[in-house]
Design a protein around this motif. Structure first.
Motif, mmCIF file in Angstrom:
data_model
loop_
_atom_site.group_PDB
_atom_site.id
_atom_site.type_symbol
_atom_site.label_atom_id
_atom_site.label_comp_id
_atom_site.label_asym_id
_atom_site.label_seq_id
_atom_site.Cartn_x
_atom_site.Cartn_y
_atom_site.Cartn_z
ATOM 1 N N GLN A 198 -2.171 11.968 6.840
ATOM 2 C CA GLN A 198 -1.512 11.057 5.906
ATOM 3 C C GLN A 198 -0.052 11.469 5.757
ATOM 4 O OE1 GLN A 198 -2.109 9.141 1.462
ATOM 5 N NE2 GLN A 198 -3.366 10.871 2.024
ATOM 6 N N LEU B 120 10.273 15.843 -3.058
ATOM 7 C CA LEU B 120 10.248 15.388 -1.663
ATOM 8 C C LEU B 120 11.479 15.962 -0.972
ATOM 9 C CD1 LEU B 120 9.306 13.506 0.628
ATOM 10 C CD2 LEU B 120 10.779 11.771 -0.365
ATOM 11 N N TYR C 248 0.842 -1.205 0.000
ATOM 12 C CA TYR C 248 0.000 0.000 0.000
ATOM 13 C C TYR C 248 0.873 1.250 0.000
ATOM 14 C CZ TYR C 248 -3.843 3.124 1.074
ATOM 15 O OH TYR C 248 -4.766 4.130 1.002
ATOM 16 N N ARG D 18 6.227 12.428 5.746
ATOM 17 C CA ARG D 18 6.866 13.426 4.890
ATOM 18 C C ARG D 18 6.441 14.823 5.281
ATOM 19 N NH1 ARG D 18 5.709 9.131 0.132
ATOM 20 N NH2 ARG D 18 7.565 7.921 0.565
ATOM 21 N N LEU E 266 -8.193 4.437 -5.384
ATOM 22 C CA LEU E 266 -7.468 3.705 -4.344
ATOM 23 C C LEU E 266 -8.291 3.846 -3.090
ATOM 24 C CD1 LEU E 266 -4.785 2.189 -3.685
ATOM 25 C CD2 LEU E 266 -3.928 4.360 -2.838
ATOM 26 N N GLU E 267 -8.483 2.764 -2.399
ATOM 27 C CA GLU E 267 -9.246 2.825 -1.155
ATOM 28 C C GLU E 267 -8.290 2.815 0.028
ATOM 29 O OE1 GLU E 267 -12.534 0.234 -0.855
ATOM 30 O OE2 GLU E 267 -13.519 1.182 -2.550
ATOM 31 N N PRO E 268 -8.807 2.944 1.245
ATOM 32 C CA PRO E 268 -7.915 2.898 2.398
ATOM 33 C C PRO E 268 -7.182 1.568 2.465
ATOM 34 C CG PRO E 268 -10.059 3.680 3.043
ATOM 35 C CD PRO E 268 -10.193 3.232 1.639
ATOM 36 N N LEU F 10 2.398 10.041 4.370
ATOM 37 C CA LEU F 10 3.058 9.734 3.100
ATOM 38 C C LEU F 10 2.853 10.832 2.065
ATOM 39 C CD1 LEU F 10 2.036 6.014 2.972
ATOM 40 C CD2 LEU F 10 4.379 6.808 2.897
ATOM 41 N N SER F 11 1.888 11.687 2.330
ATOM 42 C CA SER F 11 1.550 12.684 1.319
ATOM 43 C C SER F 11 2.590 13.782 1.267
ATOM 44 C CB SER F 11 0.188 13.283 1.641
ATOM 45 O OG SER F 11 -0.026 14.398 0.811
ATOM 46 N N THR F 12 2.756 14.325 0.083
ATOM 47 C CA THR F 12 3.646 15.479 -0.053
ATOM 48 C C THR F 12 2.858 16.733 -0.393
ATOM 49 O OG1 THR F 12 4.003 14.802 -2.329
ATOM 50 C CG2 THR F 12 5.689 14.198 -0.743
ATOM 51 N N THR F 13 1.546 16.621 -0.415
ATOM 52 C CA THR F 13 0.740 17.817 -0.675
ATOM 53 C C THR F 13 -0.165 18.074 0.521
ATOM 54 O OG1 THR F 13 -0.985 16.520 -1.746
ATOM 55 C CG2 THR F 13 0.728 17.435 -3.165
ATOM 56 N N GLN G 137 11.930 13.119 4.653
ATOM 57 C CA GLN G 137 10.991 12.132 5.158
ATOM 58 C C GLN G 137 11.560 11.452 6.382
ATOM 59 O OE1 GLN G 137 9.940 9.047 2.451
ATOM 60 N NE2 GLN G 137 11.959 8.122 2.425
ATOM 61 N N ASP H 160 -9.130 7.582 -0.193
ATOM 62 C CA ASP H 160 -8.104 6.587 0.064
ATOM 63 C C ASP H 160 -7.411 6.800 1.404
ATOM 64 O OD1 ASP H 160 -7.067 8.936 -0.759
ATOM 65 O OD2 ASP H 160 -5.411 8.069 -1.881
ATOM 66 N N TRP H 161 -7.781 7.836 2.119
ATOM 67 C CA TRP H 161 -7.186 8.038 3.450
ATOM 68 C C TRP H 161 -8.261 8.699 4.283
ATOM 69 C CZ3 TRP H 161 -2.366 6.105 4.426
ATOM 70 C CH2 TRP H 161 -1.911 6.271 5.730
ATOM 71 N N GLU H 162 -9.014 7.876 4.992
ATOM 72 C CA GLU H 162 -10.252 8.391 5.572
ATOM 73 C C GLU H 162 -10.027 9.179 6.843
ATOM 74 O OE1 GLU H 162 -11.542 4.404 5.507
ATOM 75 O OE2 GLU H 162 -13.333 4.917 4.369
ATOM 76 N N GLU I 294 -3.929 16.602 0.806
ATOM 77 C CA GLU I 294 -3.981 15.150 0.977
ATOM 78 C C GLU I 294 -3.382 14.727 2.308
ATOM 79 O OE1 GLU I 294 -2.628 14.509 -3.106
ATOM 80 O OE2 GLU I 294 -4.091 12.889 -3.158
ATOM 81 N N ILE J 233 11.466 8.146 8.634
ATOM 82 C CA ILE J 233 11.072 6.732 8.618
ATOM 83 C C ILE J 233 11.218 6.170 10.024
ATOM 84 C CG2 ILE J 233 11.503 4.484 7.581
ATOM 85 C CD1 ILE J 233 12.894 5.972 5.292
ATOM 86 N N VAL K 146 6.126 6.243 7.554
ATOM 87 C CA VAL K 146 6.981 7.109 6.749
ATOM 88 C C VAL K 146 6.272 8.453 6.709
ATOM 89 C CG1 VAL K 146 7.981 7.488 4.490
ATOM 90 C CG2 VAL K 146 7.780 5.172 5.366
ATOM 91 N N PHE L 64 2.924 10.007 -4.818
ATOM 92 C CA PHE L 64 3.515 11.227 -4.259
ATOM 93 C C PHE L 64 4.983 11.454 -4.630
ATOM 94 C CE2 PHE L 64 0.100 10.515 -1.000
ATOM 95 C CZ PHE L 64 -0.645 11.624 -1.359
ATOM 96 N N ARG M 43 -5.681 -1.714 17.250
ATOM 97 C CA ARG M 43 -4.321 -2.083 16.868
ATOM 98 C C ARG M 43 -3.360 -1.752 17.997
ATOM 99 N NH1 ARG M 43 -2.070 -0.759 10.864
ATOM 100 N NH2 ARG M 43 -0.342 -2.204 10.907
#
Lengths: 163, 409, 647
Positions: C84, C38, B84, C52, B307-309, C86-89, C41, C99-101, C92, C43, C50, B92, C430
């Motif tokens: 999120q 980028l 994922y 960013r 793309l979903e979660p 991982l996003s660079t913007t 980042q 895709d990222w709720e 998002e 890690i 990860v 990105f 989790r």
């Protein structure tokens, strides 16, 4: 099984004549341009912009781990930590020839790949290695742990006094 | 050009740039790439209405998918969660990452559609009739492989859709009485969808199924040429006399005696109607390739692949929907996992493969939906309409809990 | 064979399609060249993240001090902030997408998220989470909901033998709305219908209770010729015992235990007497310390209660709830008792413990979209806000097509409701990697005689040790062994004095005898020492002199009383050395609030030498004559306890 009709072919290209429609030329040059674009894009695509490799800065632990007068190899960081009365230094364990990890042997170091030999200060004694072993910058973080920065080579005489 | 350069060129290209009929035919035969075409083709088979260009577009899409797929493999890690992250990296940080994934996704959707359309065209024009039966079966195989590539491909992003659609799909396989559990284990390599399943799907998607599809596609294209080119009305008997023995040009060329069981094809080619494939066919192929590529690029530039979660085994989305081309099967599976999800699809595939061995008369072939084949074409379109209807129901009229409602998501 | 016209069309298609491909690829190339690169980042393999974020944000500029204990190298950004990584913007990274709720955490979600690593109730810098977790215990949430780490609550009275204690009218009035009788009581309102209440009463009246007989005693005036308790003496006893620290009556007192304003009308005298003479025999799980008040004193208190703590018949018409118990409804009542989840908090014989609510163990994973909202409830921004509204007004979330919620409504202040929300929002499925989990050290109390004493006197109901326990006493007992002298402790346990005038809650007179006090004081000194307080050499005369000057210069007298000068906002310092240990005073002055954060002492710190000097002077102050304890008197005070009934 088949016979081509003898009638005049309307396409001049097929007659071997250079008289072709300008649109056809646009298309052909376009194909060439698209090919160039594809090559450029492929190289651009393949140039990775993100690294998941080990970080350049490596925490070596507290100064007390390294006894004065000794040379200690730190796995992971790939450095020898040399501590003496004047202070502490981090010497690279990466052979300057082709990047194998050198081993401590006697008072010096030897590379297992092509037999380069270095003395205890990292100078080349024999073998194909072109340069002496590098030294990297050492600092102490908030918890007084030694941190080596593998991106910053320093003069071999630079020592960290350390506390 | 110096002699050396000329020698080098001539060592690779046995024929000069074709200028006359002889060299055109020679070029088509000598070249590895071009010899899959017949050197001479029927003008009628070049018409758009004869082919809808569906087969060629499918092949172009396959090439595009292979190319973008190889590119994606450079940045993809087939391991849960990391997979994922690969999607996010493509979005990105990888140069051209987003458009590469978009191209791969949209071309896959388009290929499923185009292969299906190609199948419809071939059926309606009677392209499966003798001597093309085996090629029809191969075509059905390619259709199934295309769906199989889609199925294996959509686990790879490791998002919610991937995880749950594959869970559902694997359980459909598991619903086969007796051997289901065994096949399910073969597919997943574990009791549930996890790292083994992802690795298996990755290998199937990138190695096994592509090799299969290229192998069968080679046979498919080879047979098109060997069976006398694309089916046209010229292959039909002149009067409506299906029992009359005819003989195929191909068989005649190979000197094979016609068996009693096979309707004997009659010599059909009217020589004056053949024209050389160079450049008439090749030029059209280049144009179709470029148009297809342009369409895919345009789609991919302005429409991002969904793309979903990230996959979450603890949370099933509601409704859990597969991509559109599997929603027909999912709709059927909702009535019964085995009968709808396995038996009916298998029966349809088996039925499609059987068609050419039972429907053998040659009347009306080469024309779309001819009067002579009204019954066959109508029943086939009924089947296709049925599939389309269940697909539309599954796509637009099933909401949470798979309840019937308008659900335009 | 195409005509020249067809050929031109083909050429046009060729040119256009090729140009389109070149043009579209050019668009992609321009986009690629303009794509923001980028920059940085972070890690963190242990957390599998990860981040960013540092492409735009500078971690070195992070405001607040939590970054010091949560370095970005070890925690990344999204561990605490969500979003999120991982996003660079920007959009998002910050907002919710298909895709990222999960967008960035809200303020409440951020605090709730602390609880994914920090276990236990005392989470530093997370006041809502800490108080919320305490509320989960005190409000009995685990009675209906499965909550990781929480056992079935023992907060409400066992109801066996209820009929010996109260009249049916009382239960009717109480179940109709507890708040009308005791606005501060923790019991939630169930919105019961009258016939449901009758059924419950019928069931409860079938439950047998323990024998009260031996505790009736000769002092209740029940039998002929028995002396009745004296209500005047009772009033004094109630004051001296400091019942008001926990109970509310006559317009004052704490809200920690139930109000006593109506106790005279509510509780049968025999039961009350039995309860005061041996609290834990009747109610083994009560939070109330195990009082063993002598029978005569208990009779006085009962007399006072029955005389004074009765309702004003006009404002509290208990009479209208009078009526017989409708015994045939008992079976129905038993079912209702189980269905409503009464058993979650109230122990009764014959009904097994079953949780009737939904498990809360993954509540923090819910997305806003997963939560049922109604027009009544209005929109909610996050899980904590949802829970906060739900506990106060659960019926607001009853959607028309759903079965109505059985959850009762809790009277919670908005902040407390938010705290509960935050504590619930901290429950995520989790688990964090073990290296990140800050486990609450399970409180290890001594077993044996000392442990029995701690349990009997319910020390942890008021006091906190290792983050566990109540907060009626503001200052945790951790370190108390290093702060005060053992002799003072012993004396205080036997006969508590007031140290902080500003504190309403005062230690009740529990009736701890000399042997028990010695045992407890020894335990506190040995087990609750503060290792951070170093030993100090004894003070010198120069230091004492210097300290006096510094004391006066530093304005200590604005709160403290010393040598008769100053105020009593803070503890009196005359005779401080009787109570306080010299090293502690030094450390407290040198380190300020770092030693005891709960102390309301000014944050200023002194240089080590100055701290020593002031401490030296403070600890040299003699006990004023007026406050000196006469040892003979102390012995007297102990005397009656020696022959207290111990049956």
């Amino acid at each position: 099984m088949s016979v081509e009709t003898p009638q005049q072919d309307p396409n001049p290209a097929r007659q071997g004549s250079p008289r072709r429609s300008w649109l056809w030329k646009v298309g052909v040059y376009g194909l060439g341009a698209a090919f160039v674009q594809a090559v450029w894009s492929t190289f651009r695509f393949a140039r990775a912009t993100v690294s998941y490799g080990p970080p350049k800065k490596f925490n070596l632990g507290p100064l007390e781990r390294f006894a004065p007068g000794l040379t200690t190899f730190v796995e992971g960081a790939g450095v020898f930590v040399k501590r003496d009365e004047q202070g502490v230094r981090a010497m690279s364990a990466v052979c300057t020839h082709l990047g194998c990890t050198v081993r401590s042997e006697g008072s010096g170091f030897v590379c297992p790949c092509h037999g380069s030999r270095y003395d205890e200060e990292g100078h080349v004694v024999s073998g194909p290695a072109p340069d002496p072993l590098a030294f990297y910058e050492l600092k102490q973080d908030g918890k007084r742990h030694l941190v080596v920065d593998l991106a910053r080579p320093v003069d071999p005489k630079t020592r960290l006094r350390g506390t | 050009m110096s002699k050396l350069l000329r020698d080098i060129r001539d060592s690779f290209f046995r024929t000069p740039w074709p200028a006359d009929e002889r060299t055109k035919v020679k070029a088509m035969i000598e070249s590895l790439v071009l010899h899959v075409h017949a050197p001479k083709v029927r003008p009628a088979s070049l018409k758009f209405r004869a082919t809808w260009a569906a087969g060629l577009v499918s092949a172009v899409l396959l090439a595009l998918l292979t190319l973008t797929g190889v590119y994606l493999m450079f940045y993809y890690f087939p391991y849960p969660d990391v997979a994922y992250r690969s999607m996010k990296d493509l979005a990105f940080v990888v140069p051209f990452g987003k458009i590469t994934r978009n191209l791969h996704r949209w071309a896959a959707h388009a290929m499923v559609a185009m292969v299906t359309i190609h199948m419809v065209r071939v059926f309606l024009t009677g392209g499966y009739k003798p001597p093309r039966e085996a090629n029809w079966v191969a075509g059905v195989g390619l259709w199934v492989l295309t769906l199989g590539l889609s199925f294996t491909g959509y686990l790879l992003p490791w998002d919610q859709l991937a995880f749950w659609a594959v869970t559902v799909g694997a359980n459909m396989v598991g619903s086969i009485p007796g051997v289901g559990g065994y096949f399910r284990l073969l597919l997943l390599g574990d009791a549930s969808v996890g790292e083994s399943a992802l690795l298996r799907f990755y290998v199937l998607h990138c190695v096994v199924l592509p090799l299969a599809i290229f192998g069968i596609l080679g046979f498919h294209i080879f047979r098109v040429r060997r069976d006398g080119g694309l089916v046209t009305s010229e292959h039909a008997p002149e009067e409506s006399a299906p029992e009359k023995a005819i003989e195929s040009a191909a068989e005649k060329a190979e000197g094979k005696p016609a068996t009693a069981a096979v309707a004997k094809p009659k010599p059909v080619a009217k020589p004056k109607k053949l024209i050389s494939a160079w450049p008439h066919l090749l030029y059209r192929e280049v144009i179709v390739t470029m148009v297809t590529t342009a369409a895919m690029l345009a789609l991919s530039l302005w429409l991002d692949a969904p793309l979903e979660p990230q996959a979450d085994p603890t949370r099933t989305p509601n409704p859990a929907k597969a991509p559109w081309y599997f929603l027909g099967v999912q709709e059927l599976a909702h009535y019964s996992a085995f009968w709808g999800g396995v038996f009916i699809p298998a029966a349809i595939i088996a039925g499609l493969c059987a068609v050419p061995y039972f429907d053998r008369h040659l009347g009306g072939i080469g024309r779309t939906f001819p009067r002579e084949r009204l019954a066959a074409c109508t029943s086939f379109m009924a089947l296709m309409t049925f599939l389309a209807v269940v697909t539309v129901i599954g796509t637009y009229f099933r909401g949470p809990g798979w309840a019937f409602m308008y659900w335009p998501h | 064979m195409e005509s020249p016209q067809e050929r031109r069309w083909l050429d046009l298609a060729f040119a256009l399609s090729t140009a389109a491909v070149v043009g579209l690829v050019s668009v992609a190339m321009v986009r690629e060249v303009r794509r923001p690169p980028l920059k940085e980042q972070r890690i963190v393999p242990a957390l599998g993240l990860v981040d960013r974020c540092e492409s735009c944000h500078d971690a070195a500029q992070h405001k607040g001090t939590l970054i010091d204990s949560h370095p970005v190298e070890r925690f990344g950004c999204t561990t605490c902030h969500g979003g999120q990584g991982l996003s660079t913007t920007k959009n998002e990274a910050h907002l919710a997408h298909l895709d990222w709720e999960r967008p960035l955490f809200t303020r409440l979600e951020r605090e709730a998220n602390c609880g994914t690593c920090h276990q236990g109730t005392a989470v530093p810098d997370a006041p809502l989470l800490s108080s919320g977790r305490r509320a989960l215990v005190t409000r009995g949430c685990a009675g209906c909901h499965e909550i990781p780490g929480l056992a079935p609550p023992e907060i409400a009275p066992e109801l066996d033998g209820l009929s010996q204690k109260v009249k049916p009218a009382w239960v009717r009035a109480w179940l109709t709305d507890p708040a009308q009788i005791d606005p501060a009581h923790e019991m939630p309102r169930f919105d019961l219908k009258p016939d449901q209440i009758e059924a419950l009463i019928a069931f409860l009246w079938t439950l047998p209770g323990p024998d009260l007989g031996p505790h009736l005693g000769p002092h209740l005036g029940v039998g002929a010729g028995e002396p009745k308790g004296d209500s005047d003496r009772g009033k004094i006893a109630v004051g001296e015992r400091r019942c008001a620290t926990c109970h509310r009556f006559e317009g004052r007192g704490g809200t920690f235990a139930s109000s006593l304003d109506l106790a005279g009308a509510k509780i049968a005298p025999a039961w009350m007497s039995a309860y005061l003479t041996d609290t834990h025999r009747l109610r083994p799980h009560t939070r109330m310390p195990g009082f063993r008040i002598p029978a005569a004193e208990a009779a006085d208190i009962v007399a006072y209660a029955t005389e004074q703590w009765v309702p004003d018949t006009e404002t509290t018409p208990l009479a209208k709830f009078d009526g017989e118990v409708r015994a045939p409804l008992a079976e129905q009542g038993k079912k209702l008792f189980a269905d409503l989840g009464c058993r979650g908090c109230h122990e009764v014989s014959g009904v097994p413990f079953v949780r009737v609510g939904m498990p809360l163990s993954a509540m923090g994973d819910k997305r806003v979209g997963d939560l049922v909202t109604t027009t009544v409830a209005g929109p909610v921004s996050d899980v904590p806000a949802y829970v906060a509204r739900k506990v106060v007004f659960p019926k607001a979330f009853d959607a028309p097509n759903m079965t109505p919620s059985k959850m009762p409504s809790y009277r919670l202040e908005p902040t407390e409701a938010m705290a509960v929300g935050v504590a619930v929002g901290a429950m995520k499925a989790r688990p964090r990697p073990a290296a990140y989990v800050r486990a609450s050290k399970p409180l290890t109390l001594p077993v044996g005689a000392t442990g029995k004493l701690i349990d009997r006197y319910r020390c942890l109901v008021c006091h906190r040790i290792g983050g566990e326990g109540g907060d009626i006493s503001r200052i945790p007992l951790d370190g108390e062994g290093s702060r005060v002298t053992r002799a003072w402790l012993e004396q205080f346990l036997k006969s508590p004095t007031t140290i902080r005038m500003d504190q309403a809650e005062r230690m009740p007179v529990l009736g701890i005898d000399a042997a028990e006090a010695a045992r407890l004081a020894a335990w506190i000194e040995s087990s609750l020492a503060d290792a951070r307080i170093p030993d100090e050499p004894a003070a010198t005369a120069e230091e004492v002199a210097k300290g006096k000057a510094l004391y006066e210069k530093s304005g200590c007298a604005s709160c403290h009383l010393a040598e008769g000068k100053g105020t009593m906002k803070g503890p009196v310092l005359d005779g401080a050395s009787e109570r306080l240990q010299f090293p502690y005073v030094v450390a407290m002055l040198r380190l300020g609030n770092a030693v005891v954060p709960e102390l309301r002492h000014p944050k200023e710190t002194f240089a080590p030498a100055d701290a020593r000097a002031i401490a030296a002077w403070v600890c040299s102050l003699p006990v004023p004559k007026s406050l000196q304890v006469d040892p003979a008197k102390v012995a007297d005070a102990d005397a009656p306890k020696a022959d207290a009934p111990k049956n």
